[in-house]
Design an enzyme around this catalytic site. Structure first.
Site, PDB file in Angstrom:
ATOM      1  CG  HIS A  40       3.411 -59.907  14.867  1.00 45.07           C
ATOM      2  ND1 HIS A  40       3.503 -59.938  16.236  1.00 45.07           N
ATOM      3  CD2 HIS A  40       3.329 -58.598  14.522  1.00 45.07           C
ATOM      4  CE1 HIS A  40       3.459 -58.707  16.711  1.00 45.07           C
ATOM      5  NE2 HIS A  40       3.351 -57.872  15.689  1.00 45.07           N
ATOM      6  CD  GLU A  67       5.976 -56.908  11.905  1.00 44.87           C
ATOM      7  OE1 GLU A  67       6.009 -57.691  12.857  1.00 44.87           O
ATOM      8  OE2 GLU A  67       5.396 -55.808  11.947  1.00 44.87           O
ATOM      9  CG  ASP A  69       8.345 -54.356  14.162  1.00 41.75           C
ATOM     10  OD1 ASP A  69       7.533 -53.765  13.429  1.00 41.75           O
ATOM     11  OD2 ASP A  69       8.031 -55.299  14.899  1.00 41.75           O
ATOM     12  CG  HIS A  82       7.975 -54.254  18.594  1.00 39.31           C
ATOM     13  ND1 HIS A  82       7.552 -53.524  19.679  1.00 39.31           N
ATOM     14  CD2 HIS A  82       6.961 -54.227  17.701  1.00 39.31           C
ATOM     15  CE1 HIS A  82       6.324 -53.089  19.454  1.00 39.31           C
ATOM     16  NE2 HIS A  82       5.941 -53.496  18.260  1.00 39.31           N
ATOM     17  CD  GLU A 175       5.533 -50.983  12.560  1.00 43.87           C
ATOM     18  OE1 GLU A 175       5.252 -52.173  12.772  1.00 43.87           O
ATOM     19  OE2 GLU A 175       5.178 -50.041  13.297  1.00 43.87           O
TER      20      GLU A 175
HETATM   21  O1  G3P Z   1       2.990 -54.089  12.003  1.00 43.59           O
HETATM   22  C1  G3P Z   1       1.839 -54.816  12.303  1.00 43.59           C
HETATM   23  C2  G3P Z   1       1.916 -55.068  13.745  1.00 43.59           C
HETATM   24  O2  G3P Z   1       3.192 -55.607  13.955  1.00 43.59           O
HETATM   25  C3  G3P Z   1       1.741 -53.794  14.488  1.00 43.59           C
HETATM   26  O3  G3P Z   1       1.989 -53.957  15.793  1.00 43.59           O
HETATM   27  O4  G3P Z   1       3.334 -53.145  17.626  1.00 43.59           O
HETATM   28  O5  G3P Z   1       3.647 -55.468  16.816  1.00 43.59           O
HETATM   29  O6  G3P Z   1       4.484 -53.545  15.479  1.00 43.59           O
HETATM   30  P1  G3P Z   1       3.435 -54.017  16.443  1.00 43.59           P
HETATM   31 CA    CA Z   2       5.147 -54.282  13.374  1.00 41.60          CA
END
Ligand code: G3P
Ligand code: CA
Length: 365
Positions: A40, A67, A69, A82, A175
């Site tokens: 994450h 991940e 973002d 993020h 994302e």
């Molecule tokens: O994308 C899964 C998780 O990362 C969602 O929460 O706010 O950390 O992007 P966030």
């Molecule tokens: Ca995310």
């Protein structure tokens, strides 16, 4: 009916319910070997989130995915960050003090990539009584060492480069942050993201990438218009939140309104959602019966069963060993509740080392 025969019947029934493409593409992870750990924002418990350094550390912790973002700059570049603001994780307020909007925030979309590259990227902080206070106090100290924000292209080249040198095939879990906001600003972040992914060879469900979003209307657009037009068909995960987070807005009768997540949270609608999503990304507490859960005893509900019955995998977010829910005594208890008891197919965690160690203890090679 013998045990073997009834198991076979159940498997055939499950295959029928799930549909053959779901079986092929989603690989339900009832078997611990197939369960995945998603880093994450990288190994964000140990190095500032989304830095390439934190991705390298996560990579070496044995994860299946790292991940990304994404937000878009003024000059239409995708950067890995993020928030669609810069103020929680950079010194933008020092370097560009006059560039905040009326709400006091410094938006990624108001800065060019060259400007963003001049910023120091740091562990997250909030301003309290005029002072910067680190969000997670035991994590990497704020504004120590030197980190920079990078583009999606740079991160893909980084991961693909590591895949070459380390002889692995680690995936991307991208994302698009607030597609609705980018639309309001005249930008199509999903199209831009798909263009970059396509350029680097990620085009089909067999490609090692998962496209995730909190924006259901945008997911529908991606799945039914963008991807077909671009000759792409990636795995997609619909992220689930609570309406009062105001995570997503949708255009209704010419007005932007807060998106109501209750529709997506109702298992009766999972079949419809599965037309657009190969998986769901709930908060992990959505997998638990919180009324029956007590300290040290987590009771799971049928969330994952319902998702699987509709052909979707489940990857909940986010396990943080330094921010456990009050009903948890240790992090392994949480991993067990999510991955074993609730039978989720994978999980997002800031502590990828603890996630992969947990799966190894369960017998994952
Ligand atoms: O994308 C899964 C998780 O990362 C969602 O929460 O706010 O950390 O992007 P966030
Ligand atoms: Ca995310």
């Amino acid at each position: 009916m013998s045990l073997i025969k009834s198991a076979l019947t159940a498997a055939v029934l499950a295959a029928t319910v799930m549909g053959s493409s779901a079986m092929v593409n989603n690989a339900y992870a009832g078997n611990v070997q197939d369960k995945i750990i998603v880093a994450h924002r990288g190994a964000s418990a140990y190095l500032p989130e989304h830095t390439l350094e934190s991705k390298a550390l996560a990579y070496n912790m044995g994860v299946s995915y790292v991940e990304q973002d994404l937000a878009m700059t003024k000059d239409n570049r995708l950067v890995v960050v993020h928030d669609h603001y810069l103020d929680r994780v950079t010194d933008v307020a020092d370097k560009f003090p006059k560039r905040a909007r009326k709400d006091g925030r410094f938006y990624v979309i108001d800065f060019t990539l060259d400007e963003i590259r001049t910023l120091n990227f740091t562990e997250g902080f909030e301003i309290e009584n005029g002072k910067r206070v680190q969000g997670y106090k035991d994590r990497f100290p704020i504004f120590k060492s030197t980190f920079r924000i990078h583009t999606l292209e740079e991160e893909i080249e980084f991961v693909q480069g590591l895949n070459k040198t380390m002889g692995k095939d680690i995936g991307l879990y991208v994302e698009t942050k607030a597609p609705w906001f980018h639309k309001q600003e005249g930008k199509d972040i999903s199209k831009a993201t798909l263009e970059v992914l396509k350029k680097y060879g990620y085009t089909s469900k067999d490609s090692n990438v998962i496209f995730q979003t909190f924006d259901y209307p945008d997911l529908k657009y991606v799945k039914t218009e963008l991807m077909p037009k671009m000759g792409m068909d990636l795995k997609t995960v619909m992220l689930l939140g609570y309406t009062d987070w105001k995570e997503t807005y949708e255009l209704k009768n010419g007005k932007w309104e807060v998106f109501d997540f209750n529709y997506l949270l109702d298992p009766k609608n999972f079949k419809e959602v599965s037309k657009y999503a190969t998986g769901l990304g709930p908060t992990y507490e959505m997998l638990f019966d919180l009324k029956k859960t007590s300290k040290g005893k987590i009771v799971v509900n049928d969330f994952v069963k319902n998702a699987h019955a509709n052909g979707m995998v489940v990857h909940p977010y986010t396990v943080r060993a330094d921010k456990l829910p009050e009903y948890c005594t240790d992090v392994d208890q949480l991993f067990k509740a999510i991955l074993i008891d609730a039978d989720a197919d994978g999980v997002f965690t800031d502590f990828p080392d603890l996630g992969t160690a947990f799966l190894q203890k369960q017998g994952k090679k």
